[in-house]
Design a protein around this motif. Sequence first.
Motif, PDB file in Angstrom:
ATOM      1  N   ASP A 321      -0.981  -5.548 -24.631  1.00 65.53           N
ATOM      2  CA  ASP A 321      -0.178  -4.362 -24.329  1.00 65.53           C
ATOM      3  C   ASP A 321      -0.312  -3.266 -25.379  1.00 65.53           C
ATOM      4  OD1 ASP A 321       0.942  -5.175 -21.898  1.00 65.53           O
ATOM      5  OD2 ASP A 321       2.508  -6.333 -22.908  1.00 65.53           O
ATOM      6  N   ALA A 322      -1.026  -3.521 -26.462  1.00 69.81           N
ATOM      7  CA  ALA A 322      -1.078  -2.565 -27.572  1.00 69.81           C
ATOM      8  C   ALA A 322      -1.660  -1.219 -27.149  1.00 69.81           C
ATOM      9  CB  ALA A 322      -1.889  -3.151 -28.731  1.00 69.81           C
ATOM     10  N   VAL A 323      -2.640  -1.242 -26.243  1.00 71.69           N
ATOM     11  CA  VAL A 323      -3.252   0.002 -25.775  1.00 71.69           C
ATOM     12  C   VAL A 323      -2.611   0.393 -24.452  1.00 71.69           C
ATOM     13  CG1 VAL A 323      -5.398   1.168 -25.168  1.00 71.69           C
ATOM     14  CG2 VAL A 323      -5.412  -0.635 -26.891  1.00 71.69           C
ATOM     15  N   GLY A 324      -1.936   1.525 -24.433  1.00 73.07           N
ATOM     16  CA  GLY A 324      -1.278   1.976 -23.216  1.00 73.07           C
ATOM     17  C   GLY A 324      -2.223   2.741 -22.304  1.00 73.07           C
ATOM     18  N   MET A 325      -2.059   2.529 -21.001  1.00 73.41           N
ATOM     19  CA  MET A 325      -2.825   3.250 -19.996  1.00 73.41           C
ATOM     20  C   MET A 325      -1.877   3.888 -19.001  1.00 73.41           C
ATOM     21  SD  MET A 325      -6.032   0.683 -19.156  1.00 73.41           S
ATOM     22  CE  MET A 325      -5.275  -0.898 -19.590  1.00 73.41           C
ATOM     23  N   ALA A 326      -2.232   5.066 -18.517  1.00 76.41           N
ATOM     24  CA  ALA A 326      -1.418   5.773 -17.531  1.00 76.41           C
ATOM     25  C   ALA A 326      -2.235   6.015 -16.269  1.00 76.41           C
ATOM     26  CB  ALA A 326      -0.929   7.103 -18.105  1.00 76.41           C
ATOM     27  N   PHE A 327      -1.567   5.910 -15.122  1.00 78.73           N
ATOM     28  CA  PHE A 327      -2.209   6.059 -13.822  1.00 78.73           C
ATOM     29  C   PHE A 327      -1.455   7.094 -12.995  1.00 78.73           C
ATOM     30  CE2 PHE A 327      -2.900   1.858 -15.508  1.00 78.73           C
ATOM     31  CZ  PHE A 327      -4.241   1.594 -15.256  1.00 78.73           C
ATOM     32  N   PRO A 328      -2.070   7.629 -11.957  1.00 83.97           N
ATOM     33  CA  PRO A 328      -1.371   8.599 -11.106  1.00 83.97           C
ATOM     34  C   PRO A 328      -0.054   8.033 -10.565  1.00 83.97           C
ATOM     35  CG  PRO A 328      -3.702   8.584 -10.587  1.00 83.97           C
ATOM     36  CD  PRO A 328      -3.470   7.447 -11.529  1.00 83.97           C
ATOM     37  N   GLY A 329       0.915   8.902 -10.421  1.00 80.65           N
ATOM     38  CA  GLY A 329       2.211   8.475  -9.897  1.00 80.65           C
ATOM     39  C   GLY A 329       3.163   7.966 -10.952  1.00 80.65           C
ATOM     40  N   GLY A 330       2.796   8.088 -12.228  1.00 80.85           N
ATOM     41  CA  GLY A 330       3.695   7.690 -13.300  1.00 80.85           C
ATOM     42  C   GLY A 330       3.608   6.232 -13.694  1.00 80.85           C
ATOM     43  N   LYS A 331       2.709   5.465 -13.093  1.00 81.80           N
ATOM     44  CA  LYS A 331       2.551   4.059 -13.437  1.00 81.80           C
ATOM     45  C   LYS A 331       1.874   3.922 -14.799  1.00 81.80           C
ATOM     46  CE  LYS A 331       1.888  -0.459 -12.975  1.00 81.80           C
ATOM     47  NZ  LYS A 331       2.995  -1.429 -13.026  1.00 81.80           N
ATOM     48  N   THR A 332       2.391   3.029 -15.626  1.00 78.96           N
ATOM     49  CA  THR A 332       1.759   2.759 -16.914  1.00 78.96           C
ATOM     50  C   THR A 332       1.494   1.265 -17.065  1.00 78.96           C
ATOM     51  OG1 THR A 332       3.886   2.572 -18.045  1.00 78.96           O
ATOM     52  CG2 THR A 332       2.824   4.743 -18.060  1.00 78.96           C
ATOM     53  N   LEU A 333       0.554   0.955 -17.911  1.00 76.43           N
ATOM     54  CA  LEU A 333       0.199  -0.428 -18.229  1.00 76.43           C
ATOM     55  C   LEU A 333       0.140  -0.525 -19.736  1.00 76.43           C
ATOM     56  CD1 LEU A 333      -0.794  -3.201 -17.137  1.00 76.43           C
ATOM     57  CD2 LEU A 333      -3.117  -2.272 -17.214  1.00 76.43           C
ATOM     58  N   GLY A 334       0.784  -1.535 -20.299  1.00 79.28           N
ATOM     59  CA  GLY A 334       0.815  -1.656 -21.747  1.00 79.28           C
ATOM     60  C   GLY A 334       1.892  -0.780 -22.352  1.00 79.28           C
ATOM     61  N   ASP A 335       1.689  -0.395 -23.609  1.00 75.87           N
ATOM     62  CA  ASP A 335       2.690   0.350 -24.363  1.00 75.87           C
ATOM     63  C   ASP A 335       2.777   1.795 -23.880  1.00 75.87           C
ATOM     64  OD1 ASP A 335       4.352   1.524 -26.223  1.00 75.87           O
ATOM     65  OD2 ASP A 335       3.382   0.619 -27.964  1.00 75.87           O
ATOM     66  N   ALA A 336       3.855   2.115 -23.160  1.00 75.75           N
ATOM     67  CA  ALA A 336       4.031   3.457 -22.606  1.00 75.75           C
ATOM     68  C   ALA A 336       4.232   4.506 -23.693  1.00 75.75           C
ATOM     69  CB  ALA A 336       5.206   3.471 -21.632  1.00 75.75           C
ATOM     70  N   GLN A 337       4.584   4.073 -24.906  1.00 75.80           N
ATOM     71  CA  GLN A 337       4.778   5.008 -26.015  1.00 75.80           C
ATOM     72  C   GLN A 337       3.475   5.305 -26.747  1.00 75.80           C
ATOM     73  OE1 GLN A 337       7.823   6.450 -26.331  1.00 75.80           O
ATOM     74  NE2 GLN A 337       8.210   5.215 -24.488  1.00 75.80           N
ATOM     75  N   HIS A 338       2.446   4.550 -26.443  1.00 72.76           N
ATOM     76  CA  HIS A 338       1.148   4.736 -27.099  1.00 72.76           C
ATOM     77  C   HIS A 338       0.028   4.733 -26.060  1.00 72.76           C
ATOM     78  CE1 HIS A 338       3.601   2.968 -30.482  1.00 72.76           C
ATOM     79  NE2 HIS A 338       3.169   4.088 -31.007  1.00 72.76           N
ATOM     80  N   VAL A 339       0.099   5.657 -25.121  1.00 70.07           N
ATOM     81  CA  VAL A 339      -0.905   5.769 -24.066  1.00 70.07           C
ATOM     82  C   VAL A 339      -2.126   6.520 -24.602  1.00 70.07           C
ATOM     83  CG1 VAL A 339      -1.449   6.801 -21.834  1.00 70.07           C
ATOM     84  CG2 VAL A 339       0.751   5.656 -22.172  1.00 70.07           C
ATOM     85  N   THR A 340      -3.281   5.888 -24.516  1.00 71.43           N
ATOM     86  CA  THR A 340      -4.513   6.545 -24.978  1.00 71.43           C
ATOM     87  C   THR A 340      -5.628   6.535 -23.932  1.00 71.43           C
ATOM     88  OG1 THR A 340      -5.088   4.482 -26.120  1.00 71.43           O
ATOM     89  CG2 THR A 340      -4.147   6.264 -27.459  1.00 71.43           C
ATOM     90  N   LEU A 341      -5.365   5.981 -22.755  1.00 70.73           N
ATOM     91  CA  LEU A 341      -6.320   6.084 -21.655  1.00 70.73           C
ATOM     92  C   LEU A 341      -5.553   6.489 -20.408  1.00 70.73           C
ATOM     93  CD1 LEU A 341      -9.198   5.867 -20.609  1.00 70.73           C
ATOM     94  CD2 LEU A 341      -8.783   3.439 -20.125  1.00 70.73           C
ATOM     95  N   ARG A 342      -5.944   7.636 -19.842  1.00 72.80           N
ATOM     96  CA  ARG A 342      -5.229   8.193 -18.690  1.00 72.80           C
ATOM     97  C   ARG A 342      -6.203   8.400 -17.541  1.00 72.80           C
ATOM     98  NH1 ARG A 342      -0.600  10.442 -21.339  1.00 72.80           N
ATOM     99  NH2 ARG A 342      -0.960  10.383 -23.606  1.00 72.80           N
ATOM    100  N   PHE A 343      -5.848   7.901 -16.368  1.00 69.73           N
ATOM    101  CA  PHE A 343      -6.627   8.157 -15.165  1.00 69.73           C
ATOM    102  C   PHE A 343      -5.999   9.367 -14.484  1.00 69.73           C
ATOM    103  CE2 PHE A 343      -7.779   3.865 -16.224  1.00 69.73           C
ATOM    104  CZ  PHE A 343      -9.112   3.776 -15.852  1.00 69.73           C
ATOM    105  N   ASP A 344      -6.648  10.505 -14.631  1.00 68.59           N
ATOM    106  CA  ASP A 344      -6.129  11.793 -14.180  1.00 68.59           C
ATOM    107  C   ASP A 344      -6.887  12.229 -12.930  1.00 68.59           C
ATOM    108  OD1 ASP A 344      -5.440  14.437 -13.798  1.00 68.59           O
ATOM    109  OD2 ASP A 344      -5.763  15.061 -15.874  1.00 68.59           O
ATOM    110  N   ASP A 345      -6.205  12.224 -11.782  1.00 66.66           N
ATOM    111  CA  ASP A 345      -6.870  12.571 -10.523  1.00 66.66           C
ATOM    112  C   ASP A 345      -6.724  14.040 -10.147  1.00 66.66           C
ATOM    113  OD1 ASP A 345      -4.215  12.714  -9.822  1.00 66.66           O
ATOM    114  OD2 ASP A 345      -4.353  11.351  -8.110  1.00 66.66           O
ATOM    115  N   SER A 346      -6.117  14.845 -11.014  1.00 65.01           N
ATOM    116  CA  SER A 346      -5.758  16.213 -10.636  1.00 65.01           C
ATOM    117  C   SER A 346      -6.966  17.093 -10.309  1.00 65.01           C
ATOM    118  CB  SER A 346      -4.910  16.859 -11.735  1.00 65.01           C
ATOM    119  OG  SER A 346      -5.607  16.918 -12.963  1.00 65.01           O
ATOM    120  N   PHE A 347      -8.052  16.948 -11.063  1.00 65.58           N
ATOM    121  CA  PHE A 347      -9.225  17.792 -10.820  1.00 65.58           C
ATOM    122  C   PHE A 347      -9.996  17.328  -9.584  1.00 65.58           C
ATOM    123  CE2 PHE A 347      -8.159  18.022 -15.317  1.00 65.58           C
ATOM    124  CZ  PHE A 347      -7.952  19.383 -15.448  1.00 65.58           C
TER     125      PHE A 347
END
Length: 356
Positions: A321-347
């Motif tokens: 869980d040390a490395v946080g990941m964020a996904f569309p819709g506000g879903k996170t995996l791992g440490d939500a306070q330390h997100v360093t990989l984001r799947f950004d679908d906006s573009f």
Amino acid sequence: MIARAGKIALLSTTLMLAACGGAGAPAEKRTEFNIGWSIYAGWMPWPYAQQAGIVKKWADKYHIKINVVQVNDYVESVNQYTAGKFDGVTVANMDALTIPAAGGKDTSAIILGDYSNGNDGVLLKGADTLSAIKGRQVYLVELSVSHYLLARGLEKAGLSFSDIKTVNTSDADIVGAFASPQATAAVTWNPQLSVMAAQPGAKKVFTSADIPGEILDLLVVDTATLKANPDLGKALAGIWYETVQLMMRQDDQGKAARAGMAKLAGTDPATFDAQLKTTFLYTDPKAAVAATDNPALVSTMTRVRDFSFSKGLFKGASSADAVGMAFPGGKTLGDAQHVTLRFDDSFMKMAADGKL
């Protein structure tokens, strides 16, 4: 060669897991950007777009300049991005997690380009089922996507790493190693996979086509740079979708584009087309958005991060869980306070909606 040459994750990266919080210092608005790439079938649209003037067309639209820069070694390209020498880079999902993200560099995956659909595989001599791998020495690039593919295969076969012995072998040496009569099992990627599969008695018993959507190829961009310069993301999305839609056309223009990509990759059109058959390209932005928004992506990244942590690739971390990941819709995996990989679908959504 058309390969993610040396996909192994770098162990010597200095990790800053305790210190990586958010996007860090705000980036400045800029007009010139550098994007790194290395030779792989699914990434050849980028240099071709530069050669064909498509990069300039989209960059001019947003009054910016984009330099698409080749790096001969795949891992080196990711390391240079992590060190700040590039604003973005082409990278596989596992390596995006274990190199920049695990190293504390806040990174956004803005284009889901393709997934390996048979470009990676497990080979056995004298057998046609994966269960026959039990008790064998398996040649592969350890701590790479090949290692992950093997883990998934063993899991599906009801086996574990205790049932085999891995032999760390570079991608440059694996074809020769497998040619030895003593070598009866290997895991690799194309073009080595095709060459080795042609050896007498060799058969593919498990490939990335058996785990579709798990070995992903991305374009990632520094999150802070992207926030300060959203036009960069728009231009990159425009470049990608114009180019991949061109290359998949069956007319003379499409054929010429694929031939141009083959030449840039140092191969011939027939070999390049064969590579494309085992590469599922997301040419439709709507399909890419759907795949990015699908809960299956969270499941895939859970498997990837659990494997990476089990192999010590989150150096200094006490849990996966040390490395946080964020996904569309506000879903996170791992440490939500330390997100360093984001799947950004906006573009990709802008491309799908015709709003670029």
